[in-house]
Design a protein around this motif. Structure first.
Motif, mmCIF file in Angstrom:
data_model
loop_
_atom_site.group_PDB
_atom_site.id
_atom_site.type_symbol
_atom_site.label_atom_id
_atom_site.label_comp_id
_atom_site.label_asym_id
_atom_site.label_seq_id
_atom_site.Cartn_x
_atom_site.Cartn_y
_atom_site.Cartn_z
ATOM 1 N N ILE A 197 0.833 -1.204 0.000
ATOM 2 C CA ILE A 197 0.000 0.000 0.000
ATOM 3 C C ILE A 197 0.869 1.257 0.000
ATOM 4 N N GLY A 198 1.949 1.238 0.784
ATOM 5 C CA GLY A 198 2.839 2.387 0.824
ATOM 6 C C GLY A 198 3.608 2.588 -0.458
ATOM 7 N N PHE A 199 3.888 1.495 -1.161
ATOM 8 C CA PHE A 199 4.682 1.567 -2.392
ATOM 9 C C PHE A 199 3.837 1.936 -3.614
ATOM 10 N N LEU A 200 2.584 1.504 -3.642
ATOM 11 C CA LEU A 200 1.743 1.660 -4.835
ATOM 12 C C LEU A 200 1.588 3.102 -5.325
ATOM 13 N N PRO A 201 1.448 4.108 -4.453
ATOM 14 C CA PRO A 201 1.324 5.477 -4.979
ATOM 15 C C PRO A 201 2.504 5.898 -5.860
ATOM 16 N N HIS A 202 3.676 5.344 -5.610
ATOM 17 C CA HIS A 202 4.846 5.651 -6.424
ATOM 18 C C HIS A 202 4.885 4.811 -7.696
ATOM 19 N N ASN A 203 4.195 3.687 -7.689
ATOM 20 C CA ASN A 203 4.344 2.702 -8.758
ATOM 21 C C ASN A 203 3.132 2.629 -9.679
ATOM 22 N N TRP A 204 2.023 3.305 -9.295
ATOM 23 C CA TRP A 204 0.831 3.260 -10.134
ATOM 24 C C TRP A 204 1.079 4.011 -11.432
ATOM 25 N N PHE A 205 0.431 3.567 -12.495
ATOM 26 C CA PHE A 205 0.647 4.116 -13.828
ATOM 27 C C PHE A 205 0.327 5.620 -13.903
ATOM 28 N N PRO A 206 1.226 6.432 -14.436
ATOM 29 C CA PRO A 206 2.570 6.089 -14.895
ATOM 30 C C PRO A 206 3.547 6.030 -13.722
ATOM 31 N N ALA A 207 4.296 4.960 -13.627
ATOM 32 C CA ALA A 207 5.167 4.716 -12.488
ATOM 33 C C ALA A 207 6.316 5.720 -12.435
ATOM 34 N N ARG A 208 6.651 6.157 -11.219
ATOM 35 C CA ARG A 208 7.828 6.990 -10.996
ATOM 36 C C ARG A 208 9.019 6.154 -10.550
ATOM 37 N N ILE A 209 8.755 4.922 -10.123
ATOM 38 C CA ILE A 209 9.815 4.012 -9.701
ATOM 39 C C ILE A 209 9.285 2.587 -9.820
#
Length: 370
Positions: free
Chosen positions: A211-223
Motif C-alpha cells: 500500500i505504501g509503495f503503490l502510490p509511487h508505482n501506479w501508472f505512470p510509475a515513478r519508480i
C-alpha cells in the motif's frame, strides 16, 4: 486486529517515505537501468523500489517485536528474524541484478541462498497437506530442500508477473489481504491462550508495504520495485504459507462443518495462480524455442492482455480482479458451504472471462459487420 492494523500502517508509512528516498537517490546518482525490449515504458525509470519495501518490512517487524500482543510471536521464536535475514539477502541479490544485470544463474544461486537462510533459521515445511491425512516430513534435510524450492518458485513467480506499473504490488496486496483474513479468522475462532500468529503478522506487514509503495508505482510509475522488491514479496508470501502449513496437524485449519481444509498451502497458490501459470508458460515457451527458461520476452499474461486491446491500466485492473476471485474464492471455502462457494466462483470466473476477452469479440464483430 488493532495491532495487526497498526503494523500494517507502520509498514505503509515507512515504505512510502523510504520509496521517496529511493527515488531521490536514483535521480541524484542517475541509477536508471537501460530500457529493455520487453519493457512497457519508454523513459528511464529507477528500479530501486525494493529498498522502500525492504525498509517497510524490516521496521514494521522490529516494531512488532516490541508491541503489545504481537510481540508474543517473537518469544522464544527465531523464525521472524530468519525470514528478515532471508529478505535482506534477496534484496541485496535483486539490487545487484537491477543495477548490474547479473547473469541468470548467479541470480538463481542468490535466490537459493536466501531461501536456504529462511529454511535453516526461519521456517520449514514440516507437513505436506494431503487428504485424508497430512504427510509429515521427518528428514530435516528434506524439510530444508522442500522449503527452499517452494520459496524460490514463489519468488520467481512474483518476479515474472512484475511487468506493468502497479501489477505485482497490487496482486500481492490483494492476495495478502485474503491470506491475512484466513489466518486471523482461524486463530480468532480457535480455543487458544495465545491467538497471535506469525503468518497473519507477515501478511499484515506485506500488505502495508504494498500500500505504501503503490502510490509511487501506479501508472505512470515513478519508480519500479525491481527484482529486489518482487522477490521480497515472493519470499514473504511463501514464508507465511509455510508457517500456516505447519499448523495443519494442530487441527487449527480443520473446518467445523465439512472436510479438513488445506487452505494454508492452497491459498498462497490460489493467490499466486496467475503468476505461477505465467511462470510455467514462460518456461515451456522459452524451452520450446531452445532458449534459457530465464531469458526475457514479451509473452507474459499481462503482455497478452495488452495485445488483446486492453489499456495499460485496464490490464492491471483485470489481473487484480482475477487475483481477487481466486484468492477470496479460496478463502470462502473455509467459511461457507462449498457448494455455494463453488457456484459463485464459477459464475464470477465466467463473467470475468467474457470481460477479459471482450476486446477480441468486439474486433471480430466489427470485421464481421464490414
Amino acid at each position: 486486529m488493532i495491532m495487526y492494523s497498526l503494523m500494517m500502517l507502520t509498514a505503509a508509512v515507512v515504505a512510502y517515505a523510504t520509496t521517496w528516498g529511493a527515488r531521490f537517490l536514483a535521480k541524484k546518482m542517475r541509477l536508471f537501468g537501460p530500457i529493455r525490449s520487453r519493457d512497457m515504458h519508454s523513459v528511464p525509470i529507477s528500479r530501486l523500489g525494493g529498498l522502500g519495501l525492504c525498509a517497510g518490512f524490516a521496521v514494521a517487524l522490529v516494531v512488532a517485536s516490541n508491541s503489545f500482543f504481537v510481540k508474543d510471536i517473537f518469544r522464544g521464536n527465531t523464525a521472524p528474524w530468519g525470514i528478515l535475514a532471508g529478505v535482506l539477502v534477496i534484496v541485496a541479490v535483486g539490487l545487484a541484478d537491477d543495477l548490474l544485470d547479473i547473469r541468470w544463474w548467479i541470480k538463481l544461486i542468490g535466490q537459493a541462498l536466501a531461501a536456504t537462510v529462511v529454511a535453516v533459521w526461519g521456517v520449514r515445511m514440516t507437513v505436506i497437506p494431503f487428504i485424508p491425512e497430512p504427510i509429515h516430513i521427518e528428514s530435516e534435510a528434506a524439510r530444508i530442500v522442500i522449503t527452499a524450492l517452494l520459496i524460490v518458485t514463489t519468488m520467481n513467480a512474483v518476479n515474472f508477473i512484475d511487468g506493468l506499473d502497479g501489477l505485482a504490488a497490487g496482486v500481492a496486496a490483494i492476495g495478502g489481504v485474503a491470506f491475512f483474513l484466513t489466518a486471523y479468522w482461524v486463530h480468532r475462532n480457535a480455543v487458544l491462550l495465545d491467538r497471535s500468529d506469525l503468518a497473519a503478522l507477515l501478511m499484515a506487514i506485506l500488505v502495508g508495504c504494498c500500500i505504501g509503495f503503490l502510490p509511487h508505482n501506479w501508472f505512470p510509475a515513478r519508480i519500479f520495485m525491481g527484482d529486489s522488491g518482487a522477490m521480497l514479496l515472493g519470499l514473504v508470501m511463501a514464508s507465511a504459507g509455510i508457517v500456516s502449513t505447519g499448523q495443519i496437524s494442530s487441527g487449527l485449519y480443520d473446518r467445523v462443518n465439512g472436510i479438513p481444509t488445506i487452505i494454508p498451502i492452497l491459498l498462497p497458490f490460489a493467490v499466486l495462480s496467475l503468476p505461477l501459470l505465467d511462470l510455467g508458460l514462460a518456461v515451456v515457451r522459452r524451452t520450446a524455442r531452445g532458449q534459457s527458461p530465464w531469458s526475457a520476452d514479451r509473452g507474459h499474461l499481462h503482455h497478452k492482455l495488452i495485445e488483446l486491446g486492453h489499456s495499460h491500466r485496464t490490464a492491471v485492473v483485470m489481473m487484480y480482479v482475477w487475483t481477487a476471485i481466486l484468492a477470496f474464492g479460496g478463502l470462502a471455502f473455509a467459511i461457507f458451504p462449498w457448494q455455494l462457494v463453488l457456484t459463485a466462483d464459477i459464475a464470477a470466473a465466467l463473467v470475468m472471462a467474457v470481460v477479459t476477452a471482450w476486446p477480441y469479440f468486439a474486433r471480430r464483430g466489427s470485421r464481421t459487420r464490414q
